[in-house]
Design a protein around this motif. Structure first.
Motif: not given
Length: 547
Positions: A402-422
């Motif tokens: 996934p695209m990293p959008w926001d600063q901080g820890l993964p998932p970096n604003g890509f999703t509020t759940g568990k990303p399909w790939l880490p």
């Protein structure tokens, strides 16, 4: 209408990994809509959407079960309409993947075809009798391993699948299949799409005699040979001459929709440039094609020059679409890392290079961040190719995270759940928000050079002439009318100085140049340095050997 696509820049969105809007960990159409301002801010011309149509997702959407429905994983037809409308409002064209060389085995066409040898769609797919001993009709291997032939007990025949067994190939020798495919394309064109990226465009036709392919005499067996597919010249299983006739039918349809365009994917290691040129020649075939020549490990001046010169020698009126990364290959910043002292410097240089070649350009999401290939564990893989051929071939998941959008820890604003790939720390650190705040970032450079390119039409449409410079320096002149641009690249991690002659007094470097110093008789290039020098048509400026 102007040919916006000629010299245009296309931004590939891999929907699963762009932005998730509902917390299920998979990107979707509402997520893309929410991030359209980011794409528009880059200064690109068009978005290419990887598959979003209905699919069991055995090959992440490249196995289509309904060509005219959006997969619920990504949203709805209404979401699609909104996306196209919102993109158009921002001056962005939208093209979408058309995966028509094969379908999913869940598709209604195949479900009917497999039932008998006499039904209405009996010959919509490629069926063949076994040899007398029960073996498949020839030696063709599938890209994802094993034979292209899968047994169907109901018909007592084999069916052809160039990829997964769940991806049966359509029979384009049947005119009814061609008509059905064109009807699908018309459906989307009438809905407002601006064209198509045509997946595996040279796989549409097979040899009707089903002759076996010859061995590749140049293949060298070794302990890490990933796939038997590489051991053949695919003379009969793909890239057949009948393809051109169907591509002309595609172009005739597209011409009914002013401004609509096409980009064909050519996968043929032995004839890539030849087919790219052939499939875009004459103004009555495809608009653009790309191959895999610049999506591999080669990173030399000789390689870039030979592929480009060969293309335009074969097809002077043909048109390429160059790319360095996409959803099928390791990201180029990692692939070419051995040629760099600094990965950000390499990201800048390769952007400058691909955006100054003659042709159109395709950028892959995250390329504007300098994203590297993600190192995944076997248990994290989803790609059937990687799972089958691990560890020699780790598959395509590493470029699809996934695209990293926001600063901080993964998932970096890509999703509020568990990303399909880490998302992993190396990619997380290159997030959009952090780079937006840094004027020296790769993201800032992409915006700068794309804007600069728009102000220099010579780079989009001009002729290209290469200079005889020694490795590792690649140099060429782009020219159009009275304008010319000299483009020079040091494709190495070492500093080099190139001799120059014929410069007018006051000639200077264009501001997008990096790690370059110009004097009256030389050009100094640091590691992965590059220089753009504006000239007039009368200039005799030339480059010599390394000083």
């Amino acid at each position: 209408m102007t040919e916006w696509w000629r010299g245009g820049v296309i931004y590939q969105v891999y929907p699963r990994s762009f932005q998730d809007s509902n917390g299920d960990g998979v990107g979707d159409l509402p997520g893309i809509i929410a991030r359209l301002d980011h794409i528009a801010s880059l200064g690109v011309d068009c978005i290419w959407l990887s598959p979003i149509t209905k699919s069991p997702q055995a090959d992440m959407g490249y196995d289509v079960s309904d060509y005219c429905e959006i997969d619920p994983l990504f949203g709805s037809l209404e979401d699609f309409d909104t996306l196209v409308k919102q993109a158009h409002a921002r001056g962005l064209k939208v093209i979408m993947d058309q995966v028509v060389s094969h379908t999913s085995d869940h598709h209604a066409w195949f479900q009917e075809s497999r039932v008998s040898r006499t039904n209405a769609r009996a010959d919509w797919y490629v069926w063949a009798d076994p040899l007398p001993d029960g073996s498949p009709p020839n030696n063709w291997p599938a890209v994802f391993g094993g034979s292209v032939w899968e047994w169907n007990g109901t018909r007592g025949q084999y069916y052809l699948h160039n990829f997964l067994t769940s991806q049966p190939d359509l029979n384009f020798h049947n005119p009814a299949v061609q008509d059905a495919v064109l009807d699908v394309m018309r459906f989307w064109l009438e809905r407002g799409i601006d064209g198509f990226r045509l997946d595996t465009v040279n796989y549409y036709f097979h040899d009707e005699q089903l002759r076996s392919n010859p061995a590749d005499p140049d293949f060298r067996h070794g302990p890490h040979s990933a796939s038997p597919y590489e051991m053949q010249i695919h003379e009969f299983s793909k890239s057949q001459p009948e393809n051109l006739g169907f591509l002309r039918r595609v172009r005739a349809l597209l011409d009914q929709f002013p401004g609509a365009t096409s980009v064909g994917e050519v996968g043929d290691s032995h004839r890539s440039v030849e087919l790219m040129a052939q499939y875009t020649a004459g103004g009555d075939t495809l608009h653009m094609c790309y191959g895999f020549d610049f999506l591999g490990p080669q990173f030399t001046a000789a390689h870039f020059r030979s592929r480009i010169e060969t293309f335009f020698e074969i097809g002077p009126d043909s048109w390429p679409c160059w790319s360095f990364s996409n959803h099928d290959v390791p990201r180029h910043v990692s692939r070419w890392a051995e040629h760099a002292r600094s990965l950000p410097d390499l990201a800048h240089q390769t952007a400058a290079l691909v955006l100054s070649l003659k042709g159109s350009v395709c950028l892959y999401q995250g390329e504007e961040l300098g994203l590297t290939e993600t190192d995944l564990l076997f248990e994290e893989l989803t790609d059937p190719r990687g799972i089958r051929f691990w560890p020699e071939d780790k598959g395509r998941d590493g470029c699809r995270t996934p695209m990293p959008w926001d600063q901080g820890l993964p998932p970096n604003g890509f999703t509020t759940g568990k990303p399909w790939l880490p998302l992993k720390p190396e990619q997380s650190a290159l997030n959009v928000a952090g780079q937006n705040a840094d004027d020296g970032s790769t993201l800032a450079f992409f915006r700068t050079i794309l804007a600069w390119r728009k102000n220099h039409p010579t780079l989009a449409l001009g002729d290209i002439t290469f200079c005889d410079t020694p490795e590792p320096v690649l140099a060429f002149r782009r020219s159009s009318g009275n304008d010319a641009m000299l483009c020079v690249f040091n494709l190495s991690a070492d500093d080099h100085t190139v001799a120059m002659t014929g410069l007018h007094d006051g000639t200077s470097l264009e501001p997008v140049s990096e790690r370059a110093v110009l004097s009256h008789d030389s050009l100094q290039l640091g590691a992965n340095g590059f220089a753009f020098i504006a000239l007039d048509s009368s200039s005799t400026a030339t480059l010599g050997g390394l000083a």
